[in-house]
Design an enzyme around this catalytic site. Structure first.
Site, PDB file in Angstrom:
ATOM      1  N   ASP A 107       2.090 -12.128   6.396  1.00  0.00           N
ATOM      2  CA  ASP A 107       2.503 -11.280   5.268  1.00  0.00           C
ATOM      3  C   ASP A 107       3.834 -10.588   5.569  1.00  0.00           C
ATOM      4  OD1 ASP A 107       0.638  -9.960   7.167  1.00  0.00           O
ATOM      5  OD2 ASP A 107       1.188  -8.159   6.063  1.00  0.00           O
ATOM      6  N   ARG A 122      14.745  -0.209  -0.693  1.00  0.00           N
ATOM      7  CA  ARG A 122      14.993  -1.475  -0.006  1.00  0.00           C
ATOM      8  C   ARG A 122      15.486  -2.521  -1.001  1.00  0.00           C
ATOM      9  NH1 ARG A 122      10.209  -3.842   3.653  1.00  0.00           N
ATOM     10  NH2 ARG A 122       9.108  -4.021   1.668  1.00  0.00           N
ATOM     11  N   ASP A 168      -2.067   7.306   2.609  1.00  0.00           N
ATOM     12  CA  ASP A 168      -1.508   8.199   1.586  1.00  0.00           C
ATOM     13  C   ASP A 168      -0.375   7.542   0.799  1.00  0.00           C
ATOM     14  OD1 ASP A 168       0.480   8.111   3.477  1.00  0.00           O
ATOM     15  OD2 ASP A 168       0.342  10.225   4.050  1.00  0.00           O
ATOM     16  N   GLY A 169       0.005   6.331   1.199  1.00  0.00           N
ATOM     17  CA  GLY A 169       1.083   5.653   0.480  1.00  0.00           C
ATOM     18  C   GLY A 169       2.463   6.221   0.764  1.00  0.00           C
ATOM     19  N   ASP A 217      10.160  -6.221   7.255  1.00  0.00           N
ATOM     20  CA  ASP A 217       9.190  -5.348   7.919  1.00  0.00           C
ATOM     21  C   ASP A 217       9.679  -4.890   9.296  1.00  0.00           C
ATOM     22  OD1 ASP A 217       7.034  -3.934   9.019  1.00  0.00           O
ATOM     23  OD2 ASP A 217       5.637  -4.990   7.712  1.00  0.00           O
ATOM     24  N   GLY A 275       0.812  -1.212   0.000  1.00  0.00           N
ATOM     25  CA  GLY A 275       0.000   0.000   0.000  1.00  0.00           C
ATOM     26  C   GLY A 275       0.846   1.262   0.000  1.00  0.00           C
ATOM     27  N   ARG A 276       2.122   1.097   0.245  1.00  0.00           N
ATOM     28  CA  ARG A 276       3.001   2.275   0.271  1.00  0.00           C
ATOM     29  C   ARG A 276       4.382   1.911  -0.258  1.00  0.00           C
ATOM     30  NH1 ARG A 276       4.950   2.376   6.544  1.00  0.00           N
ATOM     31  NH2 ARG A 276       4.501   0.220   6.925  1.00  0.00           N
TER      32      ARG A 276
HETATM   33  P1  AMP Z   1       3.161  -2.705   6.656  1.00  0.00           P
HETATM   34  O1  AMP Z   1       3.448  -2.162   7.998  1.00  0.00           O
HETATM   35  O2  AMP Z   1       3.986  -2.067   5.565  1.00  0.00           O
HETATM   36  O3  AMP Z   1       3.233  -4.205   6.615  1.00  0.00           O
HETATM   37  O4  AMP Z   1       1.674  -2.269   6.343  1.00  0.00           O
HETATM   38  C1  AMP Z   1       0.508  -2.974   6.685  1.00  0.00           C
HETATM   39  C2  AMP Z   1      -0.574  -2.655   5.640  1.00  0.00           C
HETATM   40  O5  AMP Z   1      -0.931  -1.277   5.677  1.00  0.00           O
HETATM   41  C3  AMP Z   1      -0.093  -2.915   4.224  1.00  0.00           C
HETATM   42  O6  AMP Z   1      -1.201  -3.336   3.458  1.00  0.00           O
HETATM   43  C4  AMP Z   1       0.397  -1.573   3.802  1.00  0.00           C
HETATM   44  O7  AMP Z   1       0.444  -1.481   2.431  1.00  0.00           O
HETATM   45  C5  AMP Z   1      -0.622  -0.645   4.445  1.00  0.00           C
HETATM   46  N1  AMP Z   1      -0.059   0.681   4.729  1.00  0.00           N
HETATM   47  C6  AMP Z   1       0.809   0.981   5.698  1.00  0.00           C
HETATM   48  N2  AMP Z   1       1.128   2.289   5.676  1.00  0.00           N
HETATM   49  C7  AMP Z   1       0.463   2.848   4.651  1.00  0.00           C
HETATM   50  C8  AMP Z   1       0.372   4.183   4.101  1.00  0.00           C
HETATM   51  N3  AMP Z   1       1.059   5.205   4.597  1.00  0.00           N
HETATM   52  N4  AMP Z   1      -0.425   4.354   3.046  1.00  0.00           N
HETATM   53  C9  AMP Z   1      -1.115   3.335   2.519  1.00  0.00           C
HETATM   54  N5  AMP Z   1      -1.087   2.078   2.986  1.00  0.00           N
HETATM   55  C10 AMP Z   1      -0.304   1.811   4.044  1.00  0.00           C
HETATM   56 MG    MG Z   2       4.304  -5.623   6.226  1.00  0.00          MG
END
Ligand code: AMP
Ligand code: MG
Length: 465
Positions: free
Chosen positions: A245, A173, A122-123, A255, A89-90
């Site tokens: 995940d 990364r 916001d990605g 992560d 998502g980001r």
């Molecule tokens: P992560 O901590 O990267 O494993 O994020 C957990 C979930 O939340 C994943 O689906 C990410 O893509 C989503 N996510 C985390 N931060 C953001 C952000 N700032 N904008 C959009 N999606 C996010």
């Molecule tokens: Mg993750």
């Protein structure tokens, strides 16, 4: 100057595993840090990355020739709860590059803007979690723990809104791959046997050439994760969000959201602000890894004709986790007290850990002290310590083994937080100083090896959103 060589095998997998998306441009990119050694090792010309063109790639303002940016879809169990539809998502995967060593590595941006899986987000990322991941992943690498790596950080010149406005940043990364247990679960949940078979072949080609079929893949991943989690336990690392995940099939740590290193030893230590029931507490990590691997096996069983027979076979593979994990952890902890692995070392380690837990002794500093003449000052129960020490000395600990098995510098939470707040104020000197210290973990560094004082301890971490 030479361009990196891209060859994007993931982009050739079935289309519903990803969405092609471009990183979103940013206003005013500025390079904070570039990992020159890593760049060279993976076949990225560091000179090139330092140019305006390179800065464009690291910020998402341009796409390097040969890259095919995509956001990956996956599913997963988050805190044990099934989520059929997750995804980057980001983050975007720019593609795979082939290094001078022949290895294939993923190159991706984190904080690069919205994707189909951003939902409300916001990605973007702010500088805090980006610097945190840089420090933690490079420290893990220096400690010899398999991990994704950090190639660069750029400031975007834009603010992102979190508790308040924060400086936006992007992390580049590098990973052996981003294939997660959740990637297999995504296909299994859709009963997409063809896609699943293709992903099994892809993962095998990439990471375990020569292993046979889904069962061979499971065996390889079980072994890699057993070794990985044993290493976490031996250095005092708490991942904090071991969702399926967030577990790779390559066996690399991935992560670095709410993770932390132990200061005072406490097997129940939980840092993540969202881990209310301690599911991912330090001491639960091996059991959770096995639970995740069982979910992996369940996904792979979708490929099998005779499910009942497959459950028995895969179950036998999963039962291999415990012995592999214990052998690896015991060997590493034995080395930390200077002994060869065996019953005597295991008993001594267990007793030492119990003494450390009772008084909250600093996990890292206690082992370092042992190698330097004794840990008496680090253990509250003096009588207990003295009895233990006498037995330990009789076992004949090897000082040289201890010196190379006991890191002095780990990325301590309170110093990470301090470096981040200085960076938010525009001063990156503490970050650079800390990076230099944690990437030479066996060298003395009084500032960075000192455990936090009672008022300095940071006991809560937050997901990097
Ligand atoms: P992560 O901590 O990267 O494993 O994020 C957990 C979930 O939340 C994943 O689906 C990410 O893509 C989503 N996510 C985390 N931060 C953001 C952000 N700032 N904008 C959009 N999606 C996010
Ligand atoms: Mg993750």
């Amino acid at each position: 100057m030479t361009y990196p060589r891209f060859d994007n095998s993931y982009a050739r997998l079935p289309g519903h595993l990803f969405a092609r998306v471009l990183p979103e441009p940013v206003a005013a990119p500025r390079l904070v840090v570039l990992n020159v050694d890593l760049a060279r090792a993976i076949g990225c010309d560091p000179g090139m990355l330092g140019t305006q063109e390179g800065l464009g790639w690291l910020s998402g303002n341009a796409v390097p020739p040969g890259a095919e940016p995509l956001a990956a879809a996956y599913a997963g169990h988050q805190f044990g709860v099934w989520s059929p539809q997750l995804g980057d998502g980001r983050a975007v995967l720019l593609g795979e590059i082939l290094g001078p060593d022949g290895a294939r590595r993923d190159l991706g941006l984190k904080g690069s803007g919205r994707t189909p899986w951003s939902r409300g987000g916001d990605g973007r990322a702010w500088i805090g979690p980006v610097l945190r991941e840089y420090l933690l992943s490079e420290a893990m690498h220096a400690l010899g723990v398999p991990t994704t790596r950090a190639l660069a950080v750029v400031l975007t010149g834009e603010e992102v809104m979190r508790d308040g406005p924060r400086p936006g940043a992007i992390l580049t990364r590098v990973a052996a791959s981003h294939i997660r247990i959740g990637t297999f679960q995504y296909l299994a949940a859709r009963r997409d046997r063809e896609g699943l078979a293709a992903l099994v072949r892809h993962a095998i080609d990439r990471h375990w050439p020569g292993v046979a079929g889904a069962e061979g893949l499971l065996r390889a991943v079980v072994a890699a994760q057993a070794r990985l989690v044993a290493q976490w336990m031996a250095v005092g690392f708490v991942h904090g969000v071991m969702n399926t995940d967030n577990m790779t099939v390559s066996g690399e740590t991935i992560d670095y959201g709410p993770c932390a290193f132990l200061d005072g030893y406490d097997p129940g230590a939980v840092f993540s602000s969202i881990d209310r029931h301690g599911r991912y507490a330090w001491g639960n990590q091996p059991a959770i890894a096995l639970w995740n691997l069982a979910q992996f096996a369940s996904a792979l069983i979708v490929l099998e004709e005779d499910a009942e027979e497959a459950v028995a076979r895969m179950g036998a593979v999963l039962r291999g986790f415990g012995p592999l994990f214990e052998a690896e952890r015991d060997a590493r902890l034995a080395a930390r007290i200077g002994l060869p692995p065996g019953d005597e070392a295991r008993a001594l380690v267990e007793e030492l850990l119990a003494l450390m837990a009772a008084g909250g002794s600093d996990f890292t500093a206690t082992f370092t002290a042992l190698g330097e003449g004794g840990a008496r000052d680090r253990i509250a129960d003096r009588a207990g310590h003295d009895a233990w020490e006498a037995r330990w000395r009789r076992a004949g600990p090897d000082a040289a083994l201890m010196a190379r098995s006991n890191p002095r510098v780990i990325p301590r939470n309170h110093l990470i937080e301090a470096a981040i707040s200085r960076a938010v104020a525009g001063d990156f000197a503490p970050f650079h100083a800390m990076l230099a210290a944690v990437t030479r973990p066996f060298s003395p560094d009084p500032l960075h090896e000192r455990p936090p004082g009672p008022g300095e301890r940071v006991t809560q971490t937050f997901c990097g959103t």
